[in-house]
Design an enzyme around this catalytic site. Sequence first.
Site, short mmCIF file in Angstrom:
data_model
loop_
_atom_site.label_atom_id
_atom_site.label_comp_id
_atom_site.label_asym_id
_atom_site.label_seq_id
_atom_site.Cartn_x
_atom_site.Cartn_y
_atom_site.Cartn_z
N GLY A 1 1.23 -9.98 -13.29
CA GLY A 1 0.73 -10.63 -12.24
C GLY A 1 1.39 -12.16 -11.87
O GLY A 1 0.91 -12.89 -12.37
N THR B 1 -2.85 -5.06 -8.84
CA THR B 1 -3.08 -6.18 -7.46
C THR B 1 -4.31 -6.20 -6.99
O THR B 1 -5.32 -5.76 -7.33
CB THR B 1 -2.05 -5.52 -6.42
OG1 THR B 1 -2.72 -4.10 -6.10
CG2 THR B 1 -0.53 -5.31 -6.67
N CYS C 1 -5.22 0.89 -9.14
CA CYS C 1 -4.58 0.97 -7.80
C CYS C 1 -5.75 0.59 -6.78
O CYS C 1 -6.47 1.34 -6.60
CB CYS C 1 -3.73 2.07 -7.45
SG CYS C 1 -3.08 1.78 -5.84
N ALA D 1 0.89 -1.10 0.08
CA ALA D 1 -0.03 0.04 -0.21
C ALA D 1 0.99 1.09 0.17
O ALA D 1 1.11 2.12 0.99
CB ALA D 1 -0.89 0.10 1.32
N GLY E 1 6.73 -7.50 -12.04
CA GLY E 1 6.96 -6.22 -10.79
C GLY E 1 7.70 -6.94 -9.72
O GLY E 1 8.96 -7.16 -9.82
C1 LIG Z 1 5.43 -2.07 -4.35
C2 LIG Z 1 4.44 -2.02 -5.50
C3 LIG Z 1 4.12 -0.69 -6.21
C4 LIG Z 1 3.14 -0.69 -7.19
N1 LIG Z 1 2.93 0.65 -7.67
C5 LIG Z 1 2.07 0.60 -8.89
C6 LIG Z 1 1.70 1.71 -9.40
O1 LIG Z 1 2.32 2.81 -8.99
N2 LIG Z 1 0.99 1.75 -10.65
C7 LIG Z 1 0.53 0.73 -11.13
O2 LIG Z 1 -0.34 0.78 -12.23
N3 LIG Z 1 0.67 -0.63 -10.77
C8 LIG Z 1 1.65 -0.64 -9.37
N4 LIG Z 1 1.99 -1.88 -8.81
C9 LIG Z 1 1.16 -3.05 -9.48
C10 LIG Z 1 2.23 -3.85 -10.47
O3 LIG Z 1 2.45 -2.89 -11.53
C11 LIG Z 1 1.66 -5.21 -10.95
O4 LIG Z 1 0.33 -4.70 -11.68
C12 LIG Z 1 1.30 -6.19 -9.71
O5 LIG Z 1 2.23 -5.91 -8.72
C13 LIG Z 1 1.19 -7.49 -10.03
O6 LIG Z 1 2.37 -7.84 -10.76
P1 LIG Z 1 3.66 -8.57 -9.98
O7 LIG Z 1 2.90 -10.00 -9.32
O8 LIG Z 1 4.41 -8.99 -11.02
O9 LIG Z 1 4.23 -7.78 -9.15
C14 LIG Z 1 2.61 -1.82 -7.94
C15 LIG Z 1 3.01 -3.16 -7.40
C16 LIG Z 1 3.99 -3.02 -6.17
C17 LIG Z 1 4.34 -4.48 -5.68
#
Ligand SMILES: Cc1cc2nc3c(=O)[nH]c(=O)nc-3n(C[C@H](O)[C@H](O)[C@H](O)COP(=O)(O)O)c2cc1C
Lengths: 273, 273, 290, 290
Positions: free
Chosen positions: C228, C178, C117, C59, C250
């Site tokens: 994801g 997320t 978000c 968050a 990510g």
């Molecule tokens: C620490 C963190 C910060 C994130 N900040 C953003 C953001 O600013 N904008 C956004 O669209 N997604 C944000 N996300 C979501 C990621 O871009 C991604 O959609 C999500 O984490 C799922 O992918 P992953 O499992 O590979 O992390 C964030 C995720 C994490 C873990």
Amino acid sequence: MKMDELMGNPESMQISKIITENPHSKTLLFSLKNQIKFQPGQFVMVWIPEVDEIPMSISSWNPPEMGITVQSIGEATQALISMFKGDWIGIRGPFGNPFSTNSKNALVVGGGVGIAPLRPLVYRLLDRGAEVTLVNAAKTKKELIYFKEFDNLAHPNLRVEIATDDGSLGFKGFATEAVAQLLDENDFDRMYTCGPELMMAGLYNLAKTIKIRFQASLERFMKCGCGICGTCAMDPTGQLVCADGPVFTGEQLAKLANFGKYHRDVVGMKKEC
Amino acid sequence: MKMDELMGNPESMQISKIITENPHSKTLLFSLKNQIKFQPGQFVMVWIPEVDEIPMSISSWNPPEMGITVQSIGEATQALISMFKGDWIGIRGPFGNPFSTNSKNALVVGGGVGIAPLRPLVYRLLDRGAEVTLVNAAKTKKELIYFKEFDNLAHPNLRVEIATDDGSLGFKGFATEAVAQLLDENDFDRMYTCGPELMMAGLYNLAKTIKIRFQASLERFMKCGCGICGTCAMDPTGQLVCADGPVFTGEQLAKLANFGKYHRDVVGMKKEC
Amino acid sequence: MKIQGYWLASGILGVTASTMLRVLNSGADAVVTKSIGLHPRTGHNGPVLATSHGGLLNAVGLTNPGIDAFEEEMQILREVKVPIIMSIFADSPKEIAIVAEKAATLGPSAIELNLSCPHAEISQISHSPTVTTEYVQAVKEVVDLPVFAKLTPNATDYVSVGKAAQKAGADAIVAINTVRAMKIDILQQRPVLGNKTGGLSGPPIFPIAVRCVYDLHNALAIPIIGVGGVSTWKDAVEMHLAGASAIQIGTAVMEDIEVFSKIKNGVQTYLKERGHKSIDEIVGAAGGTN
Amino acid sequence: MKIQGYWLASGILGVTASTMLRVLNSGADAVVTKSIGLHPRTGHNGPVLATSHGGLLNAVGLTNPGIDAFEEEMQILREVKVPIIMSIFADSPKEIAIVAEKAATLGPSAIELNLSCPHAEISQISHSPTVTTEYVQAVKEVVDLPVFAKLTPNATDYVSVGKAAQKAGADAIVAINTVRAMKIDILQQRPVLGNKTGGLSGPPIFPIAVRCVYDLHNALAIPIIGVGGVSTWKDAVEMHLAGASAIQIGTAVMEDIEVFSKIKNGVQTYLKERGHKSIDEIVGAAGGTN
Ligand SMILES: Cc1cc2nc3c(=O)[nH]c(=O)nc-3n(C[C@H](O)[C@H](O)[C@H](O)COP(=O)(O)O)c2cc1C
Ligand SMILES: Cc1cc2nc3c(=O)[nH]c(=O)nc-3n(C[C@H](O)[C@H](O)[C@H](O)COP(=O)(O)OP(=O)(O)OC[C@H]3O[C@@H](n4cnc5c(N)ncnc54)[C@H](O)[C@@H]3O)c2cc1C
Ligand SMILES: Cc1cc2nc3c(=O)[nH]c(=O)nc-3n(C[C@H](O)[C@H](O)[C@H](O)COP(=O)(O)OP(=O)(O)OC[C@H]3O[C@@H](n4cnc5c(N)ncnc54)[C@H](O)[C@@H]3O)c2cc1C
Ligand SMILES: Cc1cc2nc3c(=O)[nH]c(=O)nc-3n(C[C@H](O)[C@H](O)[C@H](O)COP(=O)(O)O)c2cc1C
Ligand code: FES
Ligand code: FES
């Protein structure tokens, strides 16, 4: 992926002891259940309930007991030093790359609360048989941290020099000036430091001039502590202070455009050091 | 929780060889990448793409190669025996409790495709030095499975008896009748069986009368194979054929109200055996 | 720009040019910046991260220096040959148009709209086809760049939202952001995250993301960018089979910044072994419901 | 009946009296039956299970013998002293009333309405407050038993759905059913589940379930029965702190049928060590947003 491990195995515990170090610094002690490995220079992320989570160097290490030394400079640190024995905090870590303890004749320079991560380093160096000269620098005598502890230690291989800006104890003047003098008179093989960045930048220049190895522990704003948020990035290498630091060598610092120049604030905007 | 393990480490593979056993049964061979442990009596869940997933005993075990012997009785088994070398199937398992191989003089009775799980059992028993009498029973000579294989084997410790309902080969009549005769003339320490449940119930009664140890591999409708869906439950113990069976001892069977009486169909309704 | 390869997802190391360059040097085919808004924004108090059952909870709360301060970073990135995608957000269609216009002047290859978000005010946008339409249209009207709409898996009917985005002119869909979740500390008896609730990422959400990509791919004509829980080449192949043309990564970067090149190599080997000439042959090959 | 303790969740071993008795003997405080409909129902073709990233995917498809055939099992269970909760489903409010009336004659302690199976036609009910109201009202009108509404985490606004259920007379909310998800086999290049898509359960969904329970507990006055990914006493404590009065356990039973008594013991020790007199002191103790 071992998510818990990457995140530093978060754990909550109660503060078991509090030591007042100076009017705005305290050392908090507590016990970890997780068996963790620690090297001097590493830090933990400390969760202060209802307030924030902030990076803190490990300043004391007697497993399972460990401790941090906190100087109040804002909301989270103030909340932390206002806590009582038995209060809960959260800890995850340790994170970061440690100091190398490969030295025979070390100069260790702590400015203000920057002495915190250097405390376990000094003990580790002494354990390894090194000669250690510790410069404990602060604005004034009252602000010195661990002064009595090191004064009482009387270890044959440890020499402690005090420097205060106002001369209320020891050398009068900035730590850099005290160090310049020491370098003239001694043959150190390494310099270690933590403290205000401008001080560290000054020391780096001294070390460079006389070509001794140098390691400094940097501070940058940190939100995650474990290499995902990017808040603590250094330019232009993209190195992360939390994951690639906080300890950097002189060679590494030479490539960092923002060392001693600027850091980024909470939103990511550049601020002069 | 180790979900993959609990689910039997699902894996897809190509059929490497197909052997026709009788007009409506084939043995399919394939190689597993996962290193699995297997005991005779255990089964796998076989995913027939686009069709269904069904339980199949492991009938052949030469790691990494393993095989199943399928008799066509409905949609999924028909689809399975219509597949070609190189076609993909999915396998997870092995599941279930195996036969105990603790026997010196074993009577092994297979009815129809029930011989499938008994094949590796026979080999395992012979390996362990037991005397084995195998009753291979089928409706007619043409339906016999592994007939030639065991005929060619000529293992000194193995005696093979054939029983066909129509007498086209060997003993004429039901397997139970053939077994009754064998029990009169021999001293077996254990009876093992797999086949139509009424046959197994009959054999169980024979074993009970002369008080020899008994193990039968039961069939029940199975959707999961790993103890979560409840389809394969036995009354009134609530034992699961997939997880607590498929092999049950005589003592266990004595407590099962539905053994030889009824099973539950795909929706869970009771059906007579 | 071609929608293909393995990209850095928004919010991971994407606040400074230096880290994005480092990620590119480690093998990423493109990077998406942290979501940038009109004004500087502090985000939520810490802890901003927690972990539960193999997943990461965050968050962060859209911490960012604002579009004006971000210009400096984009200037550095403009030199680079690989695509830089600017992620932006705002809490009204009017404001997103302003941010998008400013962003377009900074020279990105595309603009990604964070409509999803789950722990900020903007979380509700991509729950509604109508609101999503407004945002996408507002941006398409002012910029000439490809525009990607990033959706939430938490919406009842994410397929309708995807259709709305497509109709409004989105050039691709990014799925997923997320998943709503939280972690409570049982010793302190309180939520861990400063914001109390947060968004789940990492391996646990992978099957949720695959389903979302699959459903969207089956309903839409524009490319899907899958994100994801991807951390291995096997995950990447599965995501491609579900319908992802490109893949963002990510959380897995936290473990290994080399993840992009490792995945790329693994996928290449897979394609070769299976006799596929290009990735296009497997995108969406798991078939579909329509 | 008192809503407390650790129960078997619907759909796990809940088709025959014998397995439910076995689960009760292993320490469960109550059992919920498999969801039973008006007519016998085959469900989906296999595979009905798959696994992905530590989670279980299922698309059983509500296989059940129908309410009339189920009477025989309920007759056996009626002898038992512990609560038996009948889970039922139907695809119209009219039909659910018929099933509920029949179910009530079989002597359960309560009725649980499955409004939320993500891989069957009924999946959409608990996405809508209005439709949810219709179902709950229809049942409350014909039975005198406690009625629980089981919700989906996949709804945009599950809190509004929970409020609607409460207003319609539901005596408790059960949260959560499985999360939409899927698994694709990369060698066969096709979805594993016979139904292609399915629902995710087990540890990965735990933080999603906690959030859902927490949000619902903060918005509603009726008790929340927490379910989703619980497999240890620590999970159970966290779920209680989020607001769950009772907890259901499904997937974890696959690993260990003793999970109920293990969790109960662990929670008891926790309460003792922390000086709590009863579980009530920790239910919802993580505080909330309101
Ligand atoms: C620490 C963190 C910060 C994130 N900040 C953003 C953001 O600013 N904008 C956004 O669209 N997604 C944000 N996300 C979501 C990621 O871009 C991604 O959609 C999500 O984490 C799922 O992918 P992953 O499992 O590979 O992390 C964030 C995720 C994490 C873990
Ligand atoms: C690796 C590491 C180890 C640390 N070890 C210790 C330690 O052992 N003892 C100790 O007392 N402190 C230590 N610090 C610093 C400590 O984390 C900060 O003082 C604390 O985060 C400030 O929080 P706050 O809410 O009290 O102040 P805030 O209200 O957040 O800030 C007060 C002022 O300090 C600035 N500031 C805050 N954090 C940082 C930062 N990380 N870098 C630069 N400027 C900052 C703010 O911009 C503001 O001007 C360490 C920092 C790092 C990165
Ligand atoms: C542990 C175990 C091991 C098995 N090993 C083998 C084996 O090695 N070789 C082999 O050929 N078969 C074996 N079977 C049986 C095989 O699983 C079934 O024949 C198959 O599931 C039938 O599927 P189908 O779609 O072809 O037939 P369906 O169309 O599903 O069924 C045809 C008829 O058979 C009945 N039926 C189907 N499955 C079962 C069942 N499990 N129990 C009772 N009745 C059933 C149906 O009710 C129907 O009347 C085994 C079963 C179990 C439980
Ligand atoms: C195999 C299986 C079958 C299920 N069948 C039902 C069902 O019939 N009715 C229902 O309300 N929930 C059903 N569920 C959902 C569970 O009751 C529970 O809500 C979900 O699995 C989350 O809990 P868990 O993680 O403890 O399994 C089923 C779950 C599984 C895994
Ligand atoms: S503090 Fe988050 S990357 Fe360093
Ligand atoms: S087949 Fe599902 S429990 Fe046995």
